[in-house]
Design an enzyme around this catalytic site. Structure first.
Site, short mmCIF file in Angstrom:
data_model
loop_
_atom_site.label_atom_id
_atom_site.label_comp_id
_atom_site.label_asym_id
_atom_site.label_seq_id
_atom_site.Cartn_x
_atom_site.Cartn_y
_atom_site.Cartn_z
N GLY A 88 0.82 -1.20 0.00
CA GLY A 88 0.00 0.00 0.00
C GLY A 88 0.85 1.25 0.00
O GLY A 88 2.02 1.23 0.37
N GLY B 289 0.34 5.85 0.23
CA GLY B 289 -0.44 7.07 0.25
C GLY B 289 0.41 8.20 -0.29
O GLY B 289 1.49 7.98 -0.84
N ASP C 111 -11.41 10.09 11.26
CA ASP C 111 -11.32 9.76 9.84
C ASP C 111 -11.83 8.34 9.59
O ASP C 111 -11.24 7.59 8.81
CB ASP C 111 -9.90 9.92 9.33
CG ASP C 111 -9.83 10.03 7.81
OD1 ASP C 111 -10.85 10.40 7.19
OD2 ASP C 111 -8.75 9.76 7.24
N MET D 47 2.10 10.26 1.33
CA MET D 47 3.33 10.41 2.08
C MET D 47 3.84 9.11 2.69
O MET D 47 4.98 9.05 3.13
CB MET D 47 3.14 11.44 3.21
CG MET D 47 3.01 12.86 2.72
SD MET D 47 4.54 13.46 1.99
CE MET D 47 3.99 15.03 1.35
N VAL E 138 3.52 1.15 2.83
CA VAL E 138 3.35 0.02 3.74
C VAL E 138 3.86 -1.25 3.06
O VAL E 138 3.54 -1.50 1.89
CB VAL E 138 1.88 -0.17 4.16
CG1 VAL E 138 1.75 -1.32 5.15
CG2 VAL E 138 1.32 1.10 4.77
#
Length: 410
Positions: free
Chosen positions: A180, A182, A302, A184, A187
């Site tokens: 994974g 994002g 979130d 910034m 993973v």
């Protein structure tokens, strides 16, 4: 889910809601009316914003339908396959000349990118550079600009999966595969050598930190540290557990956590809504996890399908990604009252108005929004842009779940 009128205006030329509702209802019932048939009279102040909103809504509906039908992997050349392929930005620009200016194209590109990643069709930045050589795509889709809407990036300049490229400070882990990324963070599935167990190893992408301002870099590192601290406080079967944290090097903080052998609820929902009992069971587990966080003085802020993970047995869910968590302390030093933290489609009205002043009720709202998505296959509020989505949350009631899915139990 109603709320009072906000004190400020964020939309100068609001769209024609009647036209938008007419267009969406037609698509949801299978009629799929052309955009031109659902626009207000040309020349009025609502024509342009409504046109842009309907284009983005159609992109959302088309990409979702195409993803569900697995159109991207079917045999090329079949008429039924081609009919399911979504319309691209450049095709809209050809169809509607009023969209042929740099500002309009930048907005449509950004929305197409966000929509594609939301349904699991992760686009490549280089593809956009080829399609739009006259635009500065890196600026249109910069991680710093888009971080508030939680954009995921998968571009060609990703961190290498070779362990030799990682800092020497990350020892004791054998990286197995990249699972994974994002804007910034990245993973990896990894093996913790000392404990001989499979874990998920999360670290900040050093290459991204080099291209943002000092203030943005500080905030990214602080949010990363918050996620590790908040999750480490919790010991609950429905919260992704933390094993080891190292923030000694501000340029390369990392932590290892429980590896979930499954996928996110967002990925699970690509194929459509789940059954009522399954939705209720998932919501029960999510609520238990969030209650434990609240008992520990932590607000998540979130909660959404992307941050909730479903095990491969499809029976247990785990809440993760506490990067926007708020501890039961004064957060004014870190969060401006003007900041909007969270994901618009799942945010409560009070979180939109003042993200730093919310309490447990905002997480409860997000659980309800997630339940709505589980039952209907879409968020309770969904618009062409994040600003429009925020306006809907503040001023409108969501469509009845049974209007979108008649199978929803009363």
């Amino acid at each position: 889910m109603s709320s009072s009128q906000p004190n400020h205006s964020t939309v100068i030329n609001p769209i024609d809601e009647a036209c938008r509702d007419k267009f969406e209802r037609a698509w949801l019932t299978g009629e799929r009316r052309p955009i031109r048939e659902c626009l207000p009279e040309p020349g009025g102040e609502r024509y342009g914003p409504t046109l842009e909103a309907l284009i983005c809504l159609q992109m959302q509906l088309q990409w979702t339908a195409a993803s569900r039908a697995r159109a991207f992997s079917t045999v090329a050349g079949k008429a039924e396959t081609l009919s399911m392929l979504p319309t691209l930005v450049e095709n809209y620009v050809d169809q509607f000349p009023e969209m042929n200016d740099a500002a309009a194209k930048r907005h449509l590109i950004r929305q197409e990118f966000l929509i594609r990643q939301s349904v699991g069709d992760y686009p490549n930045l280089d593809d956009y550079k080829t399609r739009f050589p006259d635009l500065d795509i890196e600026n249109v889709l910069s991680p710093d600009e888009l971080r508030s809407v939680d954009t995921l990036f998968k571009s060609t300049d990703e961190i290498s999966e070779n362990t030799e490229t990682l800092p020497d400070s990350i020892k004791g882990y054998q990286l197995l595969e990249r699972i994974g990324a994002g804007g910034m963070g990245v993973v990896y599935r990894a093996r913790q050598l000392a404990a001989d167990r499979i874990v998920a190893l999360k670290l900040i992408r050093a290459d991204r930190l080099q291209h943002v301002s000092e203030a943005a870099r500080t905030e990214v590192v602080e949010r990363f540290r918050t996620e590790a601290q908040a999750t480490a406080r919790l010991d609950h079967p429905n919260v992704v557990g933390i094993f080891e944290v190292d923030t000694s090097d501000p340029a390369q903080p990392w932590f290892s956590m429980q590896f979930v052998d499954g996928k996110s609820l967002a990925e699970h929902l690509v194929s459509g809504p789940v059954g009522c009992r399954e939705a209720a069971e998932f919501s029960h587990q999510i609520s238990d996890a969030v209650a434990a966080a609240h008992d520990s003085g932590i607000l998540h802020r979130d909660l959404k399908p992307q941050n909730i993970f479903l095990r491969s047995d499809q029976k247990q869910v785990l809440v993760g990604d506490f990067g926007l968590a708020k501890f039961n302390v004064d957060e004014a030093q870190r969060t401006s009252h003007d900041d909007i933290l969270g994901t618009p489609a799942y945010m409560s009205p009070e979180q939109i108005r003042n993200s730093s002043g919310v309490d447990e009720a905002t997480d409860i709202w997000s659980i309800g929004a997630t339940l709505y998505h589980l039952l209907t296959g879409r968020p309770p509020f969904q618009a062409a842009s994040s600003v429009e989505t925020l306006r809907q949350v503040l001023n409108h009631e969501p469509t009845s779940p049974r209007a979108l899915n008649p199978a929803v139990d009363r």
